[in-house]
Design a protein around this motif. Structure first.
Motif, PDB file in Angstrom:
ATOM      1  N   GLY A  15       0.852  -1.330   0.123  1.00 59.79           N
ATOM      2  CA  GLY A  15      -0.136  -0.151   0.087  1.00 59.79           C
ATOM      3  C   GLY A  15       0.879   1.056   0.488  1.00 59.79           C
ATOM      4  N   GLU A  16       2.254   1.437   0.564  1.00 60.39           N
ATOM      5  CA  GLU A  16       2.721   2.608   1.214  1.00 60.39           C
ATOM      6  C   GLU A  16       3.206   2.512  -0.782  1.00 60.39           C
ATOM      7  N   LEU A  17       3.684   1.898  -1.311  1.00 58.79           N
ATOM      8  CA  LEU A  17       4.354   1.692  -2.552  1.00 58.79           C
ATOM      9  C   LEU A  17       3.751   2.442  -3.336  1.00 58.79           C
ATOM     10  N   GLN A  18       2.258   1.794  -3.348  1.00 60.55           N
ATOM     11  CA  GLN A  18       1.401   2.133  -4.229  1.00 60.55           C
ATOM     12  C   GLN A  18       0.783   4.281  -4.568  1.00 60.55           C
ATOM     13  N   LEU A  19       1.161   4.302  -3.162  1.00 62.14           N
ATOM     14  CA  LEU A  19       0.940   5.790  -3.052  1.00 62.14           C
ATOM     15  C   LEU A  19       1.797   6.146  -3.611  1.00 62.14           C
ATOM     16  N   LEU A  20       3.119   5.706  -3.783  1.00 66.22           N
ATOM     17  CA  LEU A  20       4.470   6.407  -3.971  1.00 66.22           C
ATOM     18  C   LEU A  20       3.776   6.780  -4.893  1.00 66.22           C
ATOM     19  N   ASP A  21       3.394   5.410  -6.045  1.00 65.71           N
ATOM     20  CA  ASP A  21       3.043   5.170  -7.491  1.00 65.71           C
ATOM     21  C   ASP A  21       2.551   6.596  -7.981  1.00 65.71           C
ATOM     22  N   PRO A  22       3.674   7.759  -9.187  1.00 63.78           N
ATOM     23  CA  PRO A  22       2.515   8.818  -9.259  1.00 63.78           C
ATOM     24  C   PRO A  22       1.078   8.823 -10.348  1.00 63.78           C
ATOM     25  N   GLU A  23       1.490   7.096 -10.906  1.00 68.90           N
ATOM     26  CA  GLU A  23       0.381   6.302 -11.458  1.00 68.90           C
ATOM     27  C   GLU A  23      -1.174   6.861 -10.832  1.00 68.90           C
ATOM     28  N   VAL A  24      -0.663   6.436  -9.696  1.00 72.53           N
ATOM     29  CA  VAL A  24      -1.485   5.543  -8.932  1.00 72.53           C
ATOM     30  C   VAL A  24      -1.789   7.609  -8.246  1.00 72.53           C
ATOM     31  N   ARG A  25      -1.223   8.471  -7.192  1.00 74.14           N
ATOM     32  CA  ARG A  25      -1.235   9.692  -6.843  1.00 74.14           C
ATOM     33  C   ARG A  25      -1.892  10.396  -8.284  1.00 74.14           C
ATOM     34  N   ALA A  26      -2.076  10.048  -9.048  1.00 72.80           N
ATOM     35  CA  ALA A  26      -2.801  10.839 -10.348  1.00 72.80           C
ATOM     36  C   ALA A  26      -4.377  10.233  -9.945  1.00 72.80           C
ATOM     37  N   SER A  27      -4.760   9.334  -9.450  1.00 68.85           N
ATOM     38  CA  SER A  27      -6.229   9.050  -9.485  1.00 68.85           C
ATOM     39  C   SER A  27      -7.031   9.695  -7.911  1.00 68.85           C
ATOM     40  N   PRO A  28      -7.824  10.668  -7.801  1.00 66.59           N
ATOM     41  CA  PRO A  28      -8.167  10.546  -6.524  1.00 66.59           C
ATOM     42  C   PRO A  28      -8.364   9.286  -6.091  1.00 66.59           C
ATOM     43  N   ALA A  29      -9.606   8.889  -6.836  1.00 67.74           N
ATOM     44  CA  ALA A  29      -9.830   7.368  -6.462  1.00 67.74           C
ATOM     45  C   ALA A  29      -9.650   6.206  -5.842  1.00 67.74           C
ATOM     46  N   ARG A  30      -8.494   6.122  -6.462  1.00 62.92           N
ATOM     47  CA  ARG A  30      -7.118   4.709  -6.351  1.00 62.92           C
ATOM     48  C   ARG A  30      -6.326   5.877  -4.588  1.00 62.92           C
ATOM     49  N   VAL A  31      -6.287   6.911  -4.251  1.00 65.25           N
ATOM     50  CA  VAL A  31      -5.665   7.490  -2.706  1.00 65.25           C
ATOM     51  C   VAL A  31      -6.560   7.458  -2.689  1.00 65.25           C
ATOM     52  N   LEU A  32      -7.788   7.682  -1.615  1.00 64.94           N
ATOM     53  CA  LEU A  32      -9.260   6.909  -1.138  1.00 64.94           C
ATOM     54  C   LEU A  32      -8.953   5.966  -1.293  1.00 64.94           C
TER      55      LEU A  32
END
Length: 121
Positions: A15-32
């Motif tokens: 989860g931590e690494l996903q939150l650092l991924d630029p693609e994930v960060r660009a998606s508010p739904a994925r961050v939430l």
């Protein structure tokens, strides 16, 4: 560490690494999906963040796909059933900080409950 503890730590690391991924960060739904509804952060700047304010930063391109955050020394420990503490070193384009996160298991899966960064000179 038991298999269950190892799985919990690995879920938090993922989860931590996903939150650092630029693609994930660009998606508010994925961050939430990865942030606990009660999420708070004390940033390396000293500023206090909540879910709403952090979405402004993550969706604003704070991490570039061309220069992803470099992570090292990641480690985790289960503090209690359903609670994992992670620590690691992050370098975001020369902005270096020690990072600490608390992850908790919810009905929706593992979610970051708290995060703190401390700048390194």
């Amino acid at each position: 560490m038991t298999d269950e503890s190892e799985q919990a730590v690995q879920a938090a690391v993922d989860g931590e690494l996903q939150l650092l991924d630029p693609e994930v960060r660009a998606s508010p739904a994925r961050v939430l999906e990865l942030l606990d509804p009660e999420f708070t952060e004390i940033g390396a700047s000293g500023r206090r963040w909540d879910t709403k304010s952090i979405l402004t930063v993550t969706s604003g391109g704070s991490v570039s796909p061309e220069s992803p955050v470099k992570v090292s020394e990641m480690s985790g420990v289960v503090l209690a059933p359903g609670v994992v503490h992670l620590t690691y070193f992050a370098d975001n384009q020369g902005r270096r900080a020690w990072r600490s996160s608390l992850w908790r298991l919810t009905e929706m899966g593992w979610r970051m409950y708290f995060h703190q960064g401390t700048l390194v000179s």
